[in-house]
Every structure is written in C-alpha cells, then in structure tokens.
Design a protein around this motif. Structure first.
Motif, mmCIF file in Angstrom:
data_model
loop_
_atom_site.group_PDB
_atom_site.id
_atom_site.type_symbol
_atom_site.label_atom_id
_atom_site.label_comp_id
_atom_site.label_asym_id
_atom_site.label_seq_id
_atom_site.Cartn_x
_atom_site.Cartn_y
_atom_site.Cartn_z
ATOM 1 N N VAL A 142 4.075 15.882 7.818
ATOM 2 C CA VAL A 142 3.528 16.034 6.659
ATOM 3 C C VAL A 142 2.256 14.787 6.660
ATOM 4 N N VAL A 143 1.157 15.060 6.155
ATOM 5 C CA VAL A 143 0.124 14.188 6.171
ATOM 6 C C VAL A 143 -0.494 14.125 4.948
ATOM 7 N N SER A 144 -1.429 13.736 4.851
ATOM 8 C CA SER A 144 -2.643 13.015 3.733
ATOM 9 C C SER A 144 -3.391 13.359 4.567
ATOM 10 N N ARG A 145 -4.950 13.615 4.029
ATOM 11 C CA ARG A 145 -6.457 12.723 4.090
ATOM 12 C C ARG A 145 -6.425 11.717 4.235
ATOM 13 N N VAL A 146 -6.963 10.274 5.151
ATOM 14 C CA VAL A 146 -8.101 9.324 4.563
ATOM 15 C C VAL A 146 -9.574 9.461 4.496
ATOM 16 N N PRO A 147 -9.446 9.186 3.077
ATOM 17 C CA PRO A 147 -10.501 9.331 2.253
ATOM 18 C C PRO A 147 -11.630 8.457 2.760
ATOM 19 N N GLY A 148 -13.383 9.246 2.911
ATOM 20 C CA GLY A 148 -14.347 8.234 3.547
ATOM 21 C C GLY A 148 -13.937 8.366 5.460
ATOM 22 N N THR A 149 -13.326 9.100 5.444
ATOM 23 C CA THR A 149 -12.552 8.439 6.967
ATOM 24 C C THR A 149 -14.236 9.646 7.518
ATOM 25 N N ASN A 150 -13.375 9.854 8.914
ATOM 26 C CA ASN A 150 -14.095 10.961 10.234
ATOM 27 C C ASN A 150 -13.277 11.333 11.105
ATOM 28 N N HIS A 162 -12.537 18.053 4.784
ATOM 29 C CA HIS A 162 -11.618 18.250 5.294
ATOM 30 C C HIS A 162 -12.015 18.135 6.427
ATOM 31 N N TYR A 163 -13.058 17.471 6.826
ATOM 32 C CA TYR A 163 -13.199 16.261 8.353
ATOM 33 C C TYR A 163 -12.454 15.254 8.488
ATOM 34 N N GLU A 164 -11.885 15.010 7.110
ATOM 35 C CA GLU A 164 -10.940 13.738 7.477
ATOM 36 C C GLU A 164 -10.014 13.728 8.058
ATOM 37 N N LYS A 165 -9.590 11.901 8.354
ATOM 38 C CA LYS A 165 -8.331 11.791 9.385
ATOM 39 C C LYS A 165 -7.454 12.587 8.669
ATOM 40 N N LEU A 166 -6.271 12.282 9.330
ATOM 41 C CA LEU A 166 -5.169 12.527 9.259
ATOM 42 C C LEU A 166 -4.510 11.238 9.251
ATOM 43 N N ARG A 167 -3.471 11.196 7.774
ATOM 44 C CA ARG A 167 -2.724 10.057 8.070
ATOM 45 C C ARG A 167 -1.524 11.090 8.257
ATOM 46 N N LYS A 168 -0.115 10.407 8.588
ATOM 47 C CA LYS A 168 0.968 10.940 8.970
ATOM 48 C C LYS A 168 1.889 10.054 8.336
ATOM 49 N N TRP A 169 2.873 10.933 7.165
ATOM 50 C CA TRP A 169 3.810 10.263 6.287
ATOM 51 C C TRP A 169 4.612 9.854 7.158
ATOM 52 N N ILE A 170 5.889 8.603 7.211
ATOM 53 C CA ILE A 170 5.930 7.698 7.740
ATOM 54 C C ILE A 170 7.754 7.425 6.989
ATOM 55 N N SER A 171 8.623 6.943 7.407
ATOM 56 C CA SER A 171 9.846 5.970 7.011
ATOM 57 C C SER A 171 10.456 5.637 7.586
ATOM 58 N N PRO A 172 11.332 4.632 7.250
ATOM 59 C CA PRO A 172 12.451 3.371 7.815
ATOM 60 C C PRO A 172 12.728 4.228 9.318
#
Length: 209
Positions: A142-150, A162-172
C-alpha cells in the motif's frame, strides 16, 4: 524492545534472610525466580499484543518467534526478554483490497481502489490517498504519492502526478507493539516476579523442613 527482569534490594534481602539455614544458595533461588518470571512475562506480552493488534503480523506464534530470552545465572540474577523485527508494511496487519488490478496500465501494476485496513483490532477504515502497487521486484504494498516530488526515473522532467515518488504505508515493529501502553505494564511484571520469588522460596523451604 528489551525487557529486563531483575530482583530489587528489598526482595533480595528477604531471600537472604530466609535462606540462612537452607542448603540451597540464595543465588539459585533468585536465578530460578527470575527465569520463571521472564518466561511468564514473555507469554503475557505476546498474548496481550495478539489481543490488541490485527492481522497476520499479530499472530501469537509470529510474535513469539520474534522473541528471545537471555536467562539469568547464579552469578547474575537478571534475565532479558527481547523482541526484534523490522518495521512492518501495513499489509502485514489487516488490509482488504490488496489485489492489484488497474484499468490504467496493461501490466496491472497499480490498483485504482482505495484499500481499507487497520493495525489495531476494530473496524477497518479507508487509507486516504493510498492505493496498491506491485513493484518490479514483485512485492505488493500500500503506497501514497509524495506531492511535489519526482521518482528517480522521471527526475529532470516536468512534474506530473503519476511521476511522483511512492511512499509505502508502514506499521509498528514488534518493539513498538510490545512497548505500547496497550501491551506493556511494568506493575504486571513486578507482580509476577514477586509471586515467583515467593513460590520458589516456599518450594525450597518446604523441602528442607
């Protein structure tokens, strides 16, 4: 997380006084009590974490497998209970809709659906601005895009969603899970230790009357 189980001076002095006329040494009594406490504390923490958290990462056997006990000795009546793990993906807990199926790419690497899930037990909620992706390695997350990044492959090009970096959703990690106020309670461990000291002393003194 590292949990240390050790005898406090008040309990130590009471054992010394009680053991003056007994063949077994006070060190052996303390070692046994501390090791018994460590085992019980480990099981208690695993059980409480499994009750508080959701999904496959919170299965008792999985949490237990990430734990170890460094036992007390007669020379050092202190036991250590450790819990180790990397930070988990949110998908290691409870997430619905992890299937990747997108109308936008022929390879089917992205999902247009908003997944739902939860780390703590309870009703699943939608993850805002999140979607499911299968990376080139085959890993699904599961990921989200990071606004303002490539992303690296698009650096130097005009910014597009759709060029933005992807950040994974992480948990404890298990360290965080066990250390949370929902799981760890120092008073509970102290009570177990106090009870084990009394139990071992009764066994020893009862067998030497």
């Amino acid at each position: 997380m590292i949990l240390k189980v050790e005898i406090h001076k008040k309990a130590f002095d009471s054992v010394i006084r009680a053991m003056r006329d007994v063949e077994q040494s006070e060190e052996r009594v303390l070692k046994t009590a501390v090791n018994n406490t460590a085992r019980k504390a480990q099981k208690l923490l695993v059980r409480k974490a499994a009750c508080a958290y959701a999904g496959k990462a919170a299965k008792p056997g999985t949490i237990q497998g990430a734990s170890a006990i460094i036992k007390a000795t007669t020379a050092s009546p202190e036991a250590t209970v450790t819990f180790k793990s990397p930070v988990h993906d949110i998908g290691d807990f409870h997430v619905s809709g992890m299937k990747v199926a997108s109308p936008f790419t022929s390879g089917g690497r992205y999902s247009s659906r908003r997944p739902k899930g939860n780390v703590l037990k309870g009703n699943a909620k939608k993850f805002s601005n999140a979607f499911v992706v299968r990376f080139e390695s085959g890993h699904v997350a599961v990921v989200s895009r990071v606004p303002g990044t490539n992303a690296r492959k698009y650096q130097g090009k005009p910014q597009k969603p759709h060029y933005e970096k992807l950040r994974k959703w992480i948990s404890p990690s298990y360290l965080k899970m066990i250390g949370s106020e929902k799981v760890y309670n120092a008073d509970e461990i102290a009570q177990i230790l106090d009870g084990e000291v009394k139990n071992v002393m009764q066994q020893v003194l009862g067998g030497n009357r």
